[in-house]
Design an enzyme around this catalytic site. Structure first.
Site, short mmCIF file in Angstrom:
data_model
loop_
_atom_site.label_atom_id
_atom_site.label_comp_id
_atom_site.label_asym_id
_atom_site.label_seq_id
_atom_site.Cartn_x
_atom_site.Cartn_y
_atom_site.Cartn_z
N ILE B 72 1.91 1.71 1.07
CA ILE B 72 2.23 0.38 0.54
C ILE B 72 1.86 -0.67 1.58
O ILE B 72 1.33 -1.73 1.25
CB ILE B 72 3.74 0.26 0.18
CG1 ILE B 72 4.20 1.43 -0.70
CG2 ILE B 72 4.04 -1.09 -0.46
CD1 ILE B 72 3.55 1.56 -2.03
N CYS B 130 6.65 2.81 10.82
CA CYS B 130 5.85 2.79 9.59
C CYS B 130 4.41 3.21 9.92
O CYS B 130 3.74 2.57 10.73
CB CYS B 130 5.83 1.41 8.95
SG CYS B 130 4.83 1.42 7.43
#
Lengths: 253, 320
Positions: B72, B130
């Site tokens: 994402i 991330c």
């Protein structure tokens, strides 16, 4: 209608075309045309994700889905038997609006026909004059034609190879249906077809609603996995901003 | 008698040890239609950055065996807009943990500055793990010295509970965990996703536009469990365990491995009501086994494993 998760019993699994199945489940989902449900295809963690399917038809006690075997998930789904329970979450997403015009022109491309049967029923109930165009690559891609025909005032089928109906892309035959009374356009199918429908709508000055599909995970707007680029450059979540979009939101004015 | 499910994470007392994992729960509103979020131990919202981030181009998702890859790229509306969404969550009377991300230490601190006066924010989860953003995220989470410096800077900027979310994409997660603890973290959460990829053999192309993505789901649970075991043994602050939890039995495994609380991620996508179901399932488990409080089972598998097993866990699987 708020979505909910429920266990639904499989009533019927009918093969209606080459690798194409119609699945009927017992229970109420209370969907609007164009909305979808997320289905657990197998009671296991592999495949992991649910599969999104548009509502092909629904009633107060049944939900019907139309799907084609396109991978392992749908293959496993096609093997589920009557009496088995499936986990279904829905209704999800934004469906088709009723539209302002008295006439509706509905264009289906291949499996894009799936959500449009329920739309035809809805438009018919709203007293609209409905023209339905059903296109596919070959005759094998046109399924349940009698069901669609029975809900449309005008019915046109087309195949790219001419094996059934008119020969050519279905969008070639839509123009005359837009030349008379003001009409709203509705479509679901491959992206190039949707682009052509949007162009027809623009030319006719018609409101146009398109149902899109995308690979999804959550189906509820949380994961941001299914985004498409809108005409304004911003992201749209297919699951919650759609799956039905106004044509100009996707292709511009 | 209903067992006591409360646990403490930093300054927070949670009514139960179950929370969603950041990024899988949006800003809460998406799941509030399925159940009251008051049933959660805490609400963990999406990775939030100082300015809005547009994220990565699609395709952003790929299904893999018993799991999924996502890329994402931390798409989020930025801390100012997020604050408005977070305020809406006050109605649930449940602690809200904001996952904080940035391209630079300065950007992390900007998020804290924007949100620190906001009473609706109870805690921060520092996202140094991330795998889907360049120059940030994971870049801050793989070197103990860099982790220490960043966590110290954030620690000085806030009195709120500070959780540091660790990446499994490192050689020695224990060293990173200790660096975060030494710098003043109140708790650790682990694991973030494992860096992975998938290729379509027919089209001969990677499935994700970003080429690589973060692997989550049941496929990663054994890795996550091993890391929670190792880290909870090495630090004195609470660990929030996550990675592949889909049911109460999975959550109990993490508690037994040493986690004080658990987070549930991609399982939301296959079961929107997974969190309240896991809360009920943990309570039922405790009752069934005669425990009065969830705290009694934290790290219990280590006692069962005894001295040798405890020392060797995760170090030498090949010997046996």
């Amino acid at each position: 209608m708020m979505p909910k998760k429920q266990e639904m019993m499989l009533l019927r699994q009918e093969q209606v075309g080459e690798d194409i199945f119609r699945l009927t489940l017992q229970g109420e989902v209370a969907a609007l045309p164009g909305q979808f449900v997320q289905v657990g295809v197998a009671p296991a963690l592999d495949p992991y994700l649910l599969r999104p399917f548009s509502v092909h038809d629904c009633s107060p006690d049944t939900l019907t889905l139309l799907y084609r075997i396109a991978g392992r998930g749908t293959l496993l789904l096609s093997r589920r038997q009557p009496g088995e329970m499936l986990t279904v979450t829905g209704p999800l997403g934004r469906g088709f609006p009723a539209g302002k015009a008295d006439r509706a022109v509905v264009v289906a491309g291949g499996m894009g026909a799936a959500p449009l049967l329920y739309l035809l029923r809805f438009l018919r109930a709203a007293g609209k004059d409905v023209a339905f165009f059903y296109g596919a690559r070959t005759a094998a891609g046109l399924v349940l034609q009698d069901s669609y025909r029975s809900l449309a005032d005008e019915y046109t089928a087309a195949t790219e190879d001419g094996s059934a109906g008119k020969k050519g892309l279905v969008t070639q035959f839509v123009h005359p249906a837009l030349s008379g009374k003001k009409a709203d356009l509705y479509a679901c199918g491959p992206l190039p077809m949707l682009r052509a429908v949007a162009a027809l709508a623009k030319e006719a000055g018609a409101d146009c609603y398109l149902s899109l599909e995308a690979r999804m995970a959550c189906g509820v707007g949380a994961c941001l996995g299914c985004v498409i680029r809108g005409a304004d450059g911003g992201w749209r979540r297919v699951c919650t901003d759609g799956p039905v979009f106004r044509a100009e939101e996707v292709f511009g004015r | 008698m209903t067992p006591d499910l409360t646990v403490k994470i930093g300054k927070l007392t949670l009514r139960n040890p179950v929370m969603p994992a950041s990024g899988c729960f949006g800003y809460g509103e998406e799941y509030a239609v399925f159940y009251s979020l008051e049933q959660l131990g805490a609400i963990v919202v999406k990775g939030t950055t100082a300015k809005p981030w547009t994220g990565n181009p699609p395709v952003r998702l790929a299904e893999t065996p018993a799991g999924m890859l996502n890329a994402i790229g931390l798409q989020n509306p930025g801390a100012e807009a997020a604050r408005e969404k977070i305020r809406q969550l006050q109605q649930y009377n449940t602690p809200v943990i904001v996952n904080v991300a940035g391209h630079s230490p300065k950007e992390y601190l900007q998020v804290i500055r924007i949100l620190d006066e906001e009473p609706a924010v109870s805690a921060y989860e520092l996202n140094i793990s991330c795998p889907n953003v360049r120059d940030g995220g994971l870049a801050f989470g793989t070197d103990p010295q860099v982790v220490n410096t960043l966590v110290q800077a954030v620690r000085q900027a806030t009195e709120k509970t500070l959780i540091v979310k660790l990446s499994p994409n490192v050689t020695d997660i224990v060293a990173i965990a200790r660096a975060a603890e030494d710098a003043g973290a109140d708790a650790l959460s682990l694991i973030n996703t494992l860096l992975g990829m998938a290729i379509d053999s027919e089209t001969r192309r990677p499935l994700l536009a970003n080429l690589t993505g973060g692997l989550s789901g049941p496929a990663i649970k054994p890795v996550a469990l091993r890391m929670v075991w190792q880290v909870s043994e090495a630090v004195h602050i609470p660990v929030i365990g996550m990675g592949g939890i889909t049911c109460a039995a999975d959550a109990v495994e993490f508690l037994l491995a040493g986690a004080t609380a658990v987070a549930i991620g991609s399982a939301h996508f296959i079961n929107p009501t997974v969190c309240p179901e896991v809360v009920q399932g943990i309570a039922a488990y405790l009752t069934r086994h005669g425990f009065r409080a969830v705290r009694e089972i934290i790290g219990l598998a280590k006692k069962a494993a005894g001295g040798e097993g405890e020392k060797d866990a995760g170090k030498d699987h090949c010997r046996s």
